[in-house]
Design a protein around this motif. Structure first.
Motif, short mmCIF file in Angstrom:
data_model
loop_
_atom_site.label_atom_id
_atom_site.label_comp_id
_atom_site.label_asym_id
_atom_site.label_seq_id
_atom_site.Cartn_x
_atom_site.Cartn_y
_atom_site.Cartn_z
N PRO A 102 0.85 -1.19 0.00
CA PRO A 102 0.00 0.00 0.00
C PRO A 102 0.89 1.25 0.00
N ARG A 103 0.42 2.31 -0.65
CA ARG A 103 1.25 3.51 -0.76
C ARG A 103 0.42 4.76 -0.54
N LEU A 104 0.98 5.66 0.26
CA LEU A 104 0.42 7.00 0.40
C LEU A 104 1.05 7.87 -0.68
N VAL A 105 0.21 8.54 -1.47
CA VAL A 105 0.70 9.37 -2.57
C VAL A 105 0.15 10.79 -2.39
N VAL A 106 1.04 11.77 -2.45
CA VAL A 106 0.66 13.17 -2.41
C VAL A 106 1.19 13.84 -3.66
N GLU A 107 0.30 14.43 -4.45
CA GLU A 107 0.69 15.10 -5.69
C GLU A 107 0.50 16.60 -5.53
N LEU A 108 1.59 17.34 -5.67
CA LEU A 108 1.59 18.80 -5.52
C LEU A 108 1.76 19.47 -6.88
N GLU A 109 1.10 20.61 -7.05
CA GLU A 109 1.20 21.34 -8.31
C GLU A 109 1.41 22.82 -8.01
N ALA A 110 2.34 23.44 -8.70
CA ALA A 110 2.66 24.86 -8.47
C ALA A 110 1.48 25.74 -8.86
N VAL A 111 1.23 26.78 -8.04
CA VAL A 111 0.21 27.79 -8.34
C VAL A 111 0.79 29.16 -7.97
N ASP A 112 0.08 30.23 -8.33
CA ASP A 112 0.55 31.54 -7.91
C ASP A 112 0.02 31.87 -6.52
N ARG A 113 0.50 32.96 -5.96
CA ARG A 113 0.13 33.33 -4.59
C ARG A 113 -1.37 33.54 -4.44
N ALA A 114 -2.00 34.17 -5.41
CA ALA A 114 -3.44 34.43 -5.32
C ALA A 114 -4.23 33.13 -5.27
N ALA A 115 -3.85 32.18 -6.13
CA ALA A 115 -4.54 30.89 -6.13
C ALA A 115 -4.32 30.15 -4.82
N PHE A 116 -3.09 30.24 -4.31
CA PHE A 116 -2.80 29.60 -3.03
C PHE A 116 -3.69 30.16 -1.92
N ASN A 117 -3.83 31.48 -1.89
CA ASN A 117 -4.65 32.12 -0.86
C ASN A 117 -6.10 31.68 -0.96
N ARG A 118 -6.61 31.52 -2.19
CA ARG A 118 -7.99 31.04 -2.34
C ARG A 118 -8.13 29.61 -1.82
N LEU A 119 -7.16 28.79 -2.13
CA LEU A 119 -7.18 27.41 -1.64
C LEU A 119 -7.09 27.35 -0.13
N LEU A 120 -6.25 28.23 0.43
CA LEU A 120 -6.08 28.26 1.88
C LEU A 120 -7.38 28.69 2.56
N ALA A 121 -8.06 29.69 1.99
CA ALA A 121 -9.33 30.14 2.55
C ALA A 121 -10.38 29.04 2.49
N ALA A 122 -10.40 28.30 1.39
CA ALA A 122 -11.34 27.19 1.26
C ALA A 122 -11.02 26.09 2.25
N SER A 123 -9.72 25.86 2.46
CA SER A 123 -9.29 24.85 3.42
C SER A 123 -9.71 25.22 4.83
N SER A 124 -9.57 26.50 5.19
CA SER A 124 -9.90 26.95 6.55
C SER A 124 -11.39 26.86 6.82
N SER A 125 -12.21 27.06 5.78
CA SER A 125 -13.66 27.07 5.98
C SER A 125 -14.25 25.67 5.95
N SER A 126 -13.50 24.70 5.43
CA SER A 126 -14.01 23.34 5.37
C SER A 126 -13.84 22.64 6.71
N GLU A 127 -14.60 21.62 6.93
CA GLU A 127 -14.55 20.90 8.21
C GLU A 127 -13.29 20.07 8.28
#
Length: 408
Positions: free
Chosen positions: A126-151
């Motif tokens: 079994p393997r744990l896989v994490v795939e990361l993709e580069a984004v700009d700062r604005a996109a990162f901030n949107r993702l971070l805000a969505a992450s904070s608001s999710s349970e």
């Protein structure tokens, strides 16, 4: 963006402390590797059984965090030290009883495109896989805000300490409370000797011995911020002291100097100040204050009581008592332990910032110095030094109890 796979409730606060005799029941992580480039990077972790995961992002600095049930990491000693692509480095370890964490230091803003666990297949584990993709700062901030608001599972950002570290607002038996704080723990090793000994293990052994010594005559109640290899955020360590109405807070550490800074040895006692007493004190405080970033704690959402602590730092009486105990502790420790050439110092340690609890941070010695390391691993030295510290604690609290007693 947060990715939650149902079942990660095993990370919730309140889990029982892990017993060494059942450590073999935990999933085993045997190998980790990185692939990709600065646009897309993949992390792969081999396991012996499938597990649930919870992934989220943190900023300042850029980090990706993977919370998993408690895992026995059997990786190469240098695993995580060298990065690739979007990952500068990664750390792993126990972050709370029942839960482990992997923290990726990112080279820049990125998103967690996928995080999943593959079933064993075709002779592969079994393997744990994490795939990361580069984004700009604005996109990162949107993702971070969505992450904070999710349970998110309870306890992933501010792990609850072990059972005996949470207590009522006032000690029920009325005895003065001493909070002993073994530095680091879990994912945060602290410093590490060239021979492999870690600060988190050395200071925990000392702290447990100190607790047992102070509790011998029954005059004082001792609360530990941790009693096992668990990561505790700095703010939580401060809250333990305040919530228990502590009469004294003693944080135990063991420093190391980078090779370029030469060699030093001996114990040092630190108190809180807005301005460091010297460059070494400033360096140490800065390093210690990064512990939360190392552990993957969200530093942007500190509770209001921590903000109040920062505002209340000017309480002079508490600092006076802290300095008084530091001098008393130095006079006792010099009888059993070699002291640094400048044994009393001060700096802006976050862990000393309870405004109403006299607090000191004790660096027992330097794991980067062979003579100090020999002492730190010696039961005989530990026993003698524990007696000295306990004697200082008892003398300090005895005077405070007498001064607080009502007049006839």
């Amino acid at each position: 963006m947060a990715i939650f796979v149902p079942g990660a409730a095993s990370l919730a606060a309140g889990s029982e402390p892990v017993r060494p005799e059942v450590a073999g029941d935990f999933p085993v992580a045997s190998e980790a590797r990185l692939a990709g480039d600065v646009k897309q990077t993949r992390f792969i972790l081999d396991l012996d059984k499938k597990i649930d995961i919870h992934a989220f992002l943190l900023a300042d600095p850029y980090r990706a965090v993977i919370d998993i049930p408690q895992v026995s990491f059997r990786l190469a000693p240098d695993a995580g030290g060298a990065g690739r692509g979007l990952i500068k480095a990664f750390r792993y370890g126990l972050v709370m009883p029942g839960g482990s964490r992997i923290v990726f230091d990112l080279a820049g803003p990125a998103k967690i495109e996928k995080a999943y666990v593959l079933d064993a297949a075709n002779g592969q584990p079994p393997r744990l896989v994490v795939e990361l993709e580069a984004v700009d700062r604005a996109a990162f901030n949107r993702l971070l805000a969505a992450s904070s608001s999710s349970e998110q599972p309870k306890g992933t950002d501010s792990p609850t300490p072990v059972a005996d570290a949470t207590g009522p607002a006032a000690p029920p038996d009325g005895r003065p409370v001493v909070v002993i704080d073994p530095g680091h723990g879990g994912i945060d090793n602290g410093t590490q000797a060239s021979t492999g000994e870690t600060e988190k293990d050395l200071v925990l052994a000392f702290a447990v011995a100190l607790r047992d010594r102070i509790e011998q005559d029954g005059k004082y109640r001792v609360v530990m911020t941790r009693t096992d290899d668990t990561f505790i955020p700095l703010a939580e360590r401060v809250r333990v002291a305040r919530n228990n109405g502590a009469a004294l807070f003693v944080s135990i550490h063991a420093d190391a100097l980078p090779r370029r800074e030469g060699d030093a040895r001996g114990a040092t006692i630190y108190t809180l100040s807005d301005k460091a007493s010297d460059a070494e004190a400033e360096r140490l405080a800065e390093a210690e204050n990064k512990a939360d970033a190392i552990g993957g704690v969200n530093l942007t959402e500190e509770p209001t009581d921590v903000a109040d602590i920062l505002i209340d730092l000017a309480q002079r009486e508490t600092r006076t008592f802290s300095n008084r105990f530091a001098r008393l502790l130095m006079s006792e420790m010099k009888n059993s332990a070699r002291m640094h050439k400048h044994p009393l110092k001060s700096a802006g340690f976050k862990v000393l910032k309870a405004p109403d609890v006299p607090s000191v941070l004790v660096e027992l010695g330097y794991v980067s110095n062979k003579a100090d390391l020999h002492q730190l691993t010696s039961e005989s030295w530990r026993s003698k030094t524990v007696r000295s510290v306990a004697k200082a604690v008892e003398a300090f609290l005895a005077k405070r109890v007498v001064s607080a007693a009502p007049a006839d």
